[in-house]
Design a protein around this motif. Structure first.
Motif, PDB file in Angstrom:
ATOM      1  N   LYS A 109      17.595 -19.477  41.337  1.00 20.33           N
ATOM      2  CA  LYS A 109      18.236 -18.185  41.574  1.00 20.33           C
ATOM      3  C   LYS A 109      19.292 -18.298  42.665  1.00 20.33           C
TER       4      LYS A 109
ATOM      5  N   ASN B 267      28.049 -15.983  31.748  1.00 18.49           N
ATOM      6  CA  ASN B 267      26.812 -16.718  31.491  1.00 18.49           C
ATOM      7  C   ASN B 267      25.935 -16.807  32.729  1.00 18.49           C
TER       8      ASN B 267
ATOM      9  N   GLU C 291      25.919 -14.636  35.208  1.00 14.70           N
ATOM     10  CA  GLU C 291      25.384 -13.299  35.426  1.00 14.70           C
ATOM     11  C   GLU C 291      24.245 -13.000  34.454  1.00 14.70           C
ATOM     12  N   SER C 292      24.409 -13.417  33.190  1.00 15.91           N
ATOM     13  CA  SER C 292      23.358 -13.206  32.189  1.00 15.91           C
ATOM     14  C   SER C 292      22.095 -13.968  32.566  1.00 15.91           C
TER      15      SER C 292
ATOM     16  N   LEU D  91      21.225 -14.919  35.552  1.00 14.14           N
ATOM     17  CA  LEU D  91      20.651 -14.328  36.764  1.00 14.14           C
ATOM     18  C   LEU D  91      19.859 -13.065  36.440  1.00 14.14           C
ATOM     19  N   SER D  92      20.293 -12.323  35.431  1.00 15.92           N
ATOM     20  CA  SER D  92      19.601 -11.084  35.075  1.00 15.92           C
ATOM     21  C   SER D  92      18.222 -11.344  34.475  1.00 15.92           C
ATOM     22  N   LEU D  93      18.023 -12.553  33.948  1.00 14.92           N
ATOM     23  CA  LEU D  93      16.732 -12.885  33.343  1.00 14.92           C
ATOM     24  C   LEU D  93      15.621 -12.960  34.392  1.00 14.92           C
TER      25      LEU D  93
ATOM     26  N   GLU E  92      14.869 -10.848  36.516  1.00 16.71           N
ATOM     27  CA  GLU E  92      14.258  -9.539  36.733  1.00 16.71           C
ATOM     28  C   GLU E  92      12.967  -9.379  35.957  1.00 16.71           C
ATOM     29  N   ASN E  93      12.846 -10.100  34.798  1.00 11.09           N
ATOM     30  CA  ASN E  93      11.651  -9.973  33.962  1.00 11.09           C
ATOM     31  C   ASN E  93      10.752 -11.199  34.022  1.00 11.09           C
TER      32      ASN E  93
ATOM     33  N   PRO F 279      16.459 -18.687  32.448  1.00 15.38           N
ATOM     34  CA  PRO F 279      17.787 -18.552  33.049  1.00 15.38           C
ATOM     35  C   PRO F 279      18.510 -19.886  33.166  1.00 15.38           C
TER      36      PRO F 279
END
Length: 998
Positions: free
Chosen positions: A368, A486, A488-489, A491-493, A495-496, A508
């Motif tokens: 991260k 990519n 950002e996408s 990094l958003s993973l 969250e779950n 990620p």
């Protein structure tokens, strides 16, 4: 008598050998030497070995052969003395000088043969001699009778004869000899022509091998019997001996006739009147005219032979040049592709490093943290790399290379001759009648017959390459966006996801790495695109080049030339009819204003119709206030520019010339600048000022001037970012510019006068004064500085036109400069050429849309599309020229603003006829004075404007704000107010009409 005849024969024989025979033998010798040079060239070419894989080297060898062959042929025929009168001149001059030494006539007693018949005499002659003898005897009877009674007998002698020695000598050794030598002279010329033709035939066989090489791409080879014909040609010794014998035999026979004539002159066998001076002169004139006519006919033969051969050589040289230019195009694009490949490799290296960093991260926190860090790098470092790469790719100007290819070929075609002689009579062993000779223009034949097809393909290649480059840049720019999205996408993973170790299918880490790999794959695709640039160019251009080559090779056949001439004549006839039709249309349009005025006075019922016509012709414009639509229009220029393809933006955005290939016009200004520098080089005072409107090309002129003189002293450009009106500010400006800490102008003068000579370009003189008390002090200091450093510094100063006019009236600033170069108004054709030249480099097609209906005529609407386009094109350039006049920048900006849309490979344009600027006529005087203040210094801050204004501060700021919001003013560097370039011409015209400026 015998002694006189012998002496004359010997004297004239010497003249004949030294002055006449030697001239022709020299002519033969010179021809033989020339042919030996050609033979050496041909044997050297045929004797070489040519490798199939090295076609370029083969063509280079052929080009050298043709170049040297052309030099030999051209030099020989230009010096060839084909006018036979010239060959006789030295002989005639010497003979005339000798004739002046001779007695006009001599008296002598007739020989016995004049009274008594000879065996060779005819019966008639014998009879006449008998009569003559009887008469003679009768005349002597008194003497004979008296002798009977004389102790000392007197001799009975034959009658006397008066021999016209001078005229007889002139007759036989000038007129008669010239006449009889005509067969021998013809033989010399015939031999020269036939032998020359033999060598040309060898060259034609070489040409056949060249055509096979180019058409079938075979290895260069020549037949074994190529040079056999040369072995059968006579040697120089044989030729000399043969022609010497022929000339000598004719001379001896003529000399014998001369001897016989002298013995018979002034007798009934040969009347003295035969050698009458008038008859001699008339005969000489007749012989010379015949000789000159023969010489002219041989001249025709040689001229056609030379023209035919040189045309063949010329065509092959053009053919080779086109091949070389295409090879240069390929190398140029390859070289630029390699540079771009390196840039792409740098991008790939960056992505690989990012991948490596992400791959090394193992824990969730590390991954991260890495994403966050790399995402910041993408937004800073990587985007900057991408931006710099895009700029470099654009600056390499790949589409411009094809445009340069086109320009290079055009330059080559311009070397084609414009006049060549051809003949329907191709027998070079005979004299050629003038009536059988036609003259052609190879340049016209090629440009009409062969070039248009290749030009069409070149234009298509420019469009294709431009589309590819634009797409290429878009793909490069997308790399940063893809990488950022990519990361950002990925990094958003997080969250779950709750695991410490990331190992799921859609982890990620995997998403990020796959995105980066796709970016790397895209880079490889871009590399392949680069590698295929020349392949795709070749697939498009090479077939047309082969077709062009085949077409121009047809010009080596006289019959083909005649057919092509007929086709061109038909094409010109059609073109002429189109121009005639267009002329009629223009004549009608020119008549419209008169008709409109008449209609306005006489027919009130047609007021609306008349109004439309007046609007179209520019005789009437409605007065209107500045409205939001116009204001919005004036502020949309940059937006319109940004919507165009990047390459097109770059061509028209630049105010100062960057590419020397685009420089056009300003010939007189450039010559004056050269003259000024020449005077400076001679240590004369040569301070120069270049005066012109904003955007008239002052700086571009200087850059072009410097590029033409590579070995100039060090050049320094000075340009202030701020307006300077105080001496202390000038000193500070000099300190910053030269990194020197001098406090007084005297110290600066001493500094400039030491060391080597330099060139200082001081731009924008209008920034160095302020219209207030003491506002000219800086210019006074500058004048002192320039005048005191004149021997060591070549000063070139630029100034806006209206500021210079004001300063000249105020402080006589023009007295400071030895040379004042005016950037005068440029003609319509030059403005048109500058715009079209930039547009052509883009490779796009051009389509002119119709203006509003009020500007259209019925005849225009009924015309074919191609005629309409030509009319709209001419009207467009006429309109833009009225607006821009001498200002390139205004022309470029109006061109950009005239673009309607870009669709595929076509740029759609519409003339800005519908823009109504009549509101300017309603501007209050205070606003005009404010605009004038800005115009005189070109840019002013709000504080400067307030200082110059006669109104209070708030009122002045309100006016400035209103002018800015309405689009009359624009901001520069968020500090200076300047006049909107779109209204520059209208505002200056208005100020002139008010006598505010001139």
């Amino acid at each position: 008598m015998e002694e006189i005849i012998l002496q004359e024969k010997n004297t004239i024989a010497t003249l004949f050998n030294d002055k006449l025979l030697s001239a022709f033998l020299g002519k033969i010798t010179e021809h033989h030497k020339t042919m030996q040079k050609i033979e050496s060239l041909q044997k050297n070419l045929v004797g070489k070995t040519y490798a199939k894989e090295d076609k370029t080297a083969t063509i280079e060898a052929l080009d050298v052969y043709k170049y040297e062959l052309e030099n030999i042929i051209s030099n020989y025929f230009s010096s060839l003395n084909v006018d036979e009168e010239v060959s006789f001149n030295d002989y005639y001059s010497s003979l005339d000088a000798h004739l002046e030494t001779l007695d006009t006539s001599i008296k002598r007693i007739q020989d016995r043969e004049r009274f008594f018949g000879l065996e060779t005499d005819s019966k008639t002659l014998k009879f006449r001699k008998g009569v003559k003898r009887t008469l003679f005897n009768v005349s002597k009877l008194p003497l004979k009778t008296a002798n009977v009674f004389r102790k000392t007998k007197k001799d009975v002698i034959f009658w006397q004869q008066e021999v016209p020695l001078k005229n007889a000598t002139a007759y036989y050794f000038k007129s008669e000899l010239t006449k009889k030598l005509s067969t021998a002279v013809d033989a010399v010329n015939k031999e020269i022509s036939e032998i020359t033709n033999t060598y040309w035939n060898v060259d034609n066989k070489i040409d056949e091998s060249i055509e096979l090489l180019l058409s079938d791409n075979k290895e260069m080879s020549f037949s074994d019997d190529l040079l056999v014909a040369l072995d059968n040609l006579p040697s120089l010794e044989t030729r000399i001996e043969h022609h010497k014998l022929a000339f000598t035999e004719i001379f001896e026979a003529n000399a014998l006739n001369y001897s016989n004539a002298l013995y018979k002159a002034d007798t009934f066998e040969l009347s003295a009147n035969f050698f009458n001076t008038n008859k001699i002169e008339n005969y000489q004139k007749e012989v010379l005219e015949k000789s000159q006519k023969d010489a002219k006919l041989w001249l025709n033969t040689f001229s056609v032979l030379e023209s035919d051969w040189e045309l063949d050589i010329e065509i092959f040289k053009i053919l080779f040049s086109v091949i070389f230019k295409y090879d240069f195009l390929e190398r140029s694009i390859n070289k630029r592709s390699e540079v771009i490949q390196n840039e792409l490799e740098n991008i790939k290296t960056y992505l690989s490093e990012v991948k490596s960093t992400i791959s090394k991260a193992k824990t969730k926190a590390d991954i991260k943290s890495t994403f966050v860090s790399e995402l910041k790098n993408v937004n800073k470092s990587f985007k900057k790399i991408i931006e710099e790469t895009s700029i470099r790719v654009t600056n390499l100007e790949l589409p411009l290379q094809i445009n340069q290819f086109e320009e290079n070929i055009l330059q080559v075609l311009k070397t084609l001759s414009t006049k060549r002689a051809i003949s329907s009579d191709i027998d070079y062993s005979t004299k050629t009648a003038t009536s059988s000779i036609n003259y052609i223009s190879p340049y016209e034949l090629v440009t009409y017959q062969s070039w248009p097809s290749l030009l069409t393909t070149i234009k298509q290649a420019k469009v294709d390459l431009n589309v590819k480059v634009t797409s290429f840049i878009d793909d490069i720019n997308a790399l940063a966006q893809v990488s950022e999205f990519n990361l950002e996408s990925a990094l958003s993973l997080f969250e779950n996801d709750t695991d410490d170790s990331i190992s799921t299918e859609n982890s990620p880490k995997k998403v990020a790495l796959e995105g980066l790999e796709r970016s790397e794959d895209k880079i490889e695709e871009l590399k392949n695109t680069l590698a295929d640039l020349n392949v795709s160019n070749g697939e498009l251009l090479l077939p047309s080049i082969h077709k062009f080559n085949k077409s121009i090779l047809e010009l080596t056949d006289t019959e083909n030339i005649l057919e092509i001439r007929l086709s061109i004549a038909k094409a010109k006839s059609i073109e002429k009819s189109k121009l005639l039709k267009e002329k009629v249309i223009n004549n009608v349009k020119n008549f419209v204003p008169i008709a409109v005025n008449y209609s306005k006075d006489k027919y009130t019922k047609t007021a609306g119709r008349v109004k439309n016509l007046l609007i179209r012709t520019g005789l009437y414009k409605e007065i209107a206030d500045v409205n939001s639509d116009l204001s919005e229009f004036l502020k949309q220029a940059e937006e319109a520019l940004n919507e165009l393809p990047y390459v097109y933006q770059r061509l028209f955005r630049s105010e100062t010339l960057q590419n020397e290939a685009l420089f056009i016009g300003r010939t007189e200004a450039l010559q004056n600048l050269d003259k000024a520098y020449t005077e400076f080089d001679k240590n004369h005072y040569a301070a120069t000022v270049i005066v012109g409107e904003r955007g008239s090309g002052k700086t571009s002129l200087i850059h072009h001037f410097l590029s033409q003189h590579k070995k100039m002293p060090k050049t320094i450009f000075l340009s202030s970012k701020q307006n300077i009106s105080e001496p202390i500010e000038l000193i500070a400006f000099l300190k910053t510019s030269f990194k020197k800490d001098f406090e007084t102008i005297e110290e600066w003068i001493e500094f400039f006068n030491t060391g080597k000579k330099r060139i200082i370009i001081l731009e924008d003189l209008q920034y160095l004064y302020f219209r207030k008390v003491g506002g000219f002090n800086v210019l006074h200091l500058l004048s002192n500085l320039i005048a005191s450093t004149k021997k060591n510094i070549f000063w070139i100063v630029t100034s806006s036109k209206y500021a210079f006019q004001y300063l000249d009236k105020s402080i006589q600033i023009s007295e400071l400069f030895a040379f004042q170069i005016e950037m005068n108004e440029i003609d319509k054709q030059t403005i048109k050429e500058a715009l079209i030249k930039r547009h052509k480099i883009s490779g796009y097609n051009l389509y002119f849309e119709q203006p509003p209906a009020a500007y259209l005529t019925k005849k225009f609407l009924k015309s074919p599309v191609e005629i309409q386009q030509e009319i709209l094109k001419e009207e467009f350039f006429s309109d833009i020229n009225k607006i821009a006049q001498s200002n390139f920048r205004i022309a470029f900006m109006y061109w950009i603003r005239s673009t309607v849309k870009v669709s595929g490979s076509t740029i759609y344009m519409r003339s800005l006829k519908s823009i109504n600027t009549s509101f300017l006529n309603k501007l209050a005087p205070v606003k005009l004075l404010l605009l004038n203040s800005i115009l005189l210094q070109e840019r002013l801050t709000i504080d400067d404007i307030v200082t110059l204004s006669s109104l209070n501060e708030q009122h002045t700021k309100n006016i400035v704000h209103a002018l800015y919001e309405k689009g009359l003013l624009t901001m520069e560097n968020e500090e200076f107010y300047t006049i909107n370039i779109f209204l520059y011409r209208q505002i200056t015209s208005l100020l002139k009409s008010k006598n505010v400026i001139h």
